[in-house]
Design a protein around this motif. Structure first.
Motif, short mmCIF file in Angstrom:
data_model
loop_
_atom_site.label_atom_id
_atom_site.label_comp_id
_atom_site.label_asym_id
_atom_site.label_seq_id
_atom_site.Cartn_x
_atom_site.Cartn_y
_atom_site.Cartn_z
N GLN A 99 11.05 -26.16 -0.98
CA GLN A 99 11.45 -27.15 0.02
C GLN A 99 10.21 -27.91 0.47
O GLN A 99 9.13 -27.31 0.61
CB GLN A 99 12.11 -26.48 1.22
N PHE A 100 10.35 -29.20 0.72
CA PHE A 100 9.18 -30.00 1.08
C PHE A 100 9.61 -31.25 1.84
O PHE A 100 10.76 -31.68 1.75
CB PHE A 100 8.38 -30.40 -0.17
N LEU A 116 13.43 -31.70 10.19
CA LEU A 116 13.93 -32.04 8.86
C LEU A 116 13.97 -30.80 7.97
O LEU A 116 14.98 -30.52 7.31
CB LEU A 116 13.05 -33.11 8.22
N SER A 117 12.86 -30.06 7.94
CA SER A 117 12.81 -28.86 7.10
C SER A 117 13.81 -27.82 7.56
O SER A 117 14.43 -27.13 6.74
CB SER A 117 11.39 -28.28 7.13
N GLY A 118 13.98 -27.71 8.87
CA GLY A 118 14.90 -26.72 9.42
C GLY A 118 16.34 -26.95 9.05
O GLY A 118 17.17 -26.03 9.10
N ALA A 125 20.98 -29.89 0.83
CA ALA A 125 19.90 -30.08 -0.14
C ALA A 125 18.88 -31.11 0.32
O ALA A 125 17.81 -31.23 -0.28
CB ALA A 125 20.46 -30.49 -1.49
N ALA A 126 19.20 -31.86 1.37
CA ALA A 126 18.29 -32.90 1.85
C ALA A 126 18.62 -33.24 3.30
O ALA A 126 19.75 -33.06 3.75
CB ALA A 126 18.39 -34.16 0.99
N CYS A 127 17.61 -33.73 4.01
CA CYS A 127 17.81 -34.20 5.38
C CYS A 127 17.00 -35.47 5.57
O CYS A 127 15.79 -35.49 5.32
CB CYS A 127 17.37 -33.15 6.40
#
Length: 341
Positions: A99-100, A116-118, A125-127
């Motif tokens: 994740q990045f 975003l990562s949370g 799969a994406a934010c």
């Protein structure tokens, strides 16, 4: 190296010309500090200690900049052709964690990268970090529903909404992804992440949203760039990396003098706010300010008068020059409001 962050720095900066004729847009200085330094400061503020940076246009400058940073940076050079926002990620995927986050190197912002990562949990799969569209702006609308999922991606993809739909935001260019998302990007092509991976993921209801109400500066053209410098000088905006802490000498908008090892010589009149970089030379009898940025190594001739100016690193201004509302860049002087003269 497996980084949890990717910095986009490969673009041509076409809309910013002539400021980008001799330097990539992410290295154009904002109040004396390269834009990419602001991105690095944002990453550090959210606990990132490494990142991948892509490069294509004037890539040697990006490589040199990366070597001067105290963060572990891997430069992914795209040759012979630029690979786009999706292709560039695929080319560098072996250096990226599962994740990045992805940050535009030519945008100054204070987006909450942790939020975003949370959001990358379960089937998400994406934010995307979305920003409310402001009056006069014409960015493509990205809509999300009451559950926070993207339901309309600028008309490219949609899915059934749950609850009320908000249609007043656009994509900020800042987002978080999983490696799985990159499986949907064609390899070795100039692919756009939105038109490839995101169209599939939005249709499958697998893209979350996070609305950002804070700082976001798209320095899309010289006029916007100039305005951002004036805002930084005046203290109207707060950047991730305070540029005044990087000055050799400065005067803040409140009159506070920042001492950094340099001082104006005798016979030089300075009125703040101003930002002065290392090794600047100012000739006797000159008047500097208000609202002036003097980049590192700039030389200002005697009896010069500068007001509301941004001067790039290493620029040479002749004796007696009178400059107002201009950018002195690598190729010359750009007047911002010539019709007013």
């Amino acid at each position: 190296m497996r980084a949890r962050a990717f910095l986009l720095a490969a673009g041509f900066g076409t809309r910013m010309r002539p400021l980008t004729d001799r330097r990539p847009k992410p290295l154009v200085p904002l109040c004396g500090v390269p834009l990419l330094d602001q991105s690095v400061a944002l990453l550090k503020a959210h606990g990132h200690h490494s990142a991948v940076v892509n490069a294509h246009y004037l890539s040697d400058a990006i490589v040199e900049w990366a070597g001067s940073q105290d963060m572990d940076l891997h430069v992914s050079i795209e040759e012979p052709a630029i690979l786009g926002t999706g292709g560039g990620l695929v080319a560098a995927r072996d250096y990226l964690d599962d994740q990045f986050v992805v940050v535009n190197g030519d945008v100054a912002c204070d987006v909450d990268l942790g939020a975003l990562s949370g959001a990358l949990s379960g089937d998400v799969a994406a934010c995307m970090a979305l920003r409310p569209q402001r009056a006069g702006e014409r960015y493509g609308i990205v809509a999300f529903d009451g559950a926070g999922f993207v339901v309309d991606l600028v008309g490219l993809a949609n899915n059934p909404a749950q609850g009320e739909v908000e249609r007043g935001c656009h994509f900020s260019g800042i987002h978080a992804l999983t490696q799985e998302a990159l499986d949907r990007v064609p390899p070795d092509t100039e692919a756009c992440i939105v038109r490839t991976a995101y169209t599939e993921l939005v249709s499958a209801r697998r893209v979350a949203s996070s609305v950002h109400h804070g700082l976001w500066l798209d320095l899309g053209n010289p006029a916007r760039y100039f305005a951002a410098n004036m805002a930084a000088l005046s203290g109207a905006i707060s950047l991730p990396l305070d540029p005044f802490t990087q000055a050799a000498w400065a005067i803040r908008a409140d009159g506070t003098v920042v001492e950094g090892g340099w001082a104006p010589g005798a016979g030089v009149n300075v009125k703040g706010p101003v930002w002065v970089g290392e090794d600047v030379e100012i000739g006797a009898g000159s008047q500097i300010g208000p609202e002036v940025v003097l980049g590192r190594g700039a030389r200002i001739g005697a009896q010069a008068r500068l007001e509301r100016c941004v001067v790039f690193d290493g620029a040479d201004i002749e004796d007696g020059a009178v400059l107002q509302d201009v950018i002195v860049h690598d190729e010359g002087v750009l007047e911002l409001f010539p019709s007013a003269r």
